[in-house]
Design a protein around this motif. Sequence first.
Motif, PDB file in Angstrom:
ATOM      1  N   ILE A   1       0.837  -1.205   0.000  1.00  0.00           N
ATOM      2  CA  ILE A   1       0.000   0.000   0.000  1.00  0.00           C
ATOM      3  C   ILE A   1       0.869   1.250   0.000  1.00  0.00           C
ATOM      4  O   ILE A   1       0.574   2.223  -0.699  1.00  0.00           O
ATOM      5  CB  ILE A   1      -0.980  -0.021   1.185  1.00  0.00           C
TER       6      ILE A   1
ATOM      7  N   GLN B   1       0.779   4.063  -2.841  1.00  0.00           N
ATOM      8  CA  GLN B   1       0.528   5.452  -2.489  1.00  0.00           C
ATOM      9  C   GLN B   1       1.668   6.354  -2.972  1.00  0.00           C
ATOM     10  O   GLN B   1       1.431   7.436  -3.504  1.00  0.00           O
ATOM     11  CB  GLN B   1       0.350   5.575  -0.979  1.00  0.00           C
TER      12      GLN B   1
ATOM     13  N   SER C   1      -5.958   9.489  -2.469  1.00  0.00           N
ATOM     14  CA  SER C   1      -5.199   9.441  -1.223  1.00  0.00           C
ATOM     15  C   SER C   1      -6.120   9.182  -0.030  1.00  0.00           C
ATOM     16  O   SER C   1      -5.764   8.447   0.896  1.00  0.00           O
ATOM     17  CB  SER C   1      -4.446  10.757  -1.032  1.00  0.00           C
TER      18      SER C   1
ATOM     19  N   ILE D   1      -7.100   5.486  -0.038  1.00  0.00           N
ATOM     20  CA  ILE D   1      -5.980   4.681   0.456  1.00  0.00           C
ATOM     21  C   ILE D   1      -5.862   4.826   1.972  1.00  0.00           C
ATOM     22  O   ILE D   1      -5.589   3.845   2.678  1.00  0.00           O
ATOM     23  CB  ILE D   1      -4.668   5.084  -0.249  1.00  0.00           C
ATOM     24  N   SER D   2      -6.092   6.018   2.487  1.00  0.00           N
ATOM     25  CA  SER D   2      -6.038   6.232   3.936  1.00  0.00           C
ATOM     26  C   SER D   2      -7.126   5.438   4.655  1.00  0.00           C
ATOM     27  O   SER D   2      -6.881   4.860   5.720  1.00  0.00           O
ATOM     28  CB  SER D   2      -6.177   7.726   4.237  1.00  0.00           C
TER      29      SER D   2
ATOM     30  N   ASN E   1      -6.083   1.861   4.623  1.00  0.00           N
ATOM     31  CA  ASN E   1      -5.016   1.675   5.602  1.00  0.00           C
ATOM     32  C   ASN E   1      -5.559   1.619   7.018  1.00  0.00           C
ATOM     33  O   ASN E   1      -5.023   0.908   7.878  1.00  0.00           O
ATOM     34  CB  ASN E   1      -4.014   2.828   5.489  1.00  0.00           C
TER      35      ASN E   1
END
Length: 176
Positions: free
Chosen positions: A122, A126, A158, A161-162, A165
């Motif tokens: 990841i 990113q 972004s 992806i956060s 995560n």
Amino acid sequence: MTIWKKIENIISAVSMILIGIALLVFGEKAYMAIIGVFSLSLEIRGIRKLWYYFSMARYMVGGRNILFLGILYFDFGVLTGSLVWVPKVYVLMYLAGTLAFSGIVNLIGANEARRIQSSWKIKTFQGLVKILVAASCLIFMRSGARVVSICAIGFILSAVISIANTFRRQQVITIG
């Protein structure tokens, strides 16, 4: 990661998605908003690091690094906020440069995580996305609307992806 940290990450990511959608809707008119959001986020990050230093980190080993990071983030935030009246080309080069630098830092962190056999995919993704967004911004620098759209898409990606995560299982490394 604690529940409160997960909630904070989710709220931050959702607000990033909303900002990205607003940037897509308003187009080139959002130029000042991009600078404002970037400046404000750097200043807030700097203030948080400084608060952490003065409340706890000054007693830690390496705490002085947190102080220096806080000052650096705050200074870059003030610098970014002062770039409102500078021609757009220079500001876009500055923003693309900081985004590319952030992507390179992510790639270096992913390489380090891969070396210790931790999760690195990841972070690599990113970092590559940040570098591609920065390169795209530099390529389409003459068209303000395209740059805003690219920044908005990068912002939304972004944030996604956060969120991914946040819900990913974290590995705990113990030294025994």
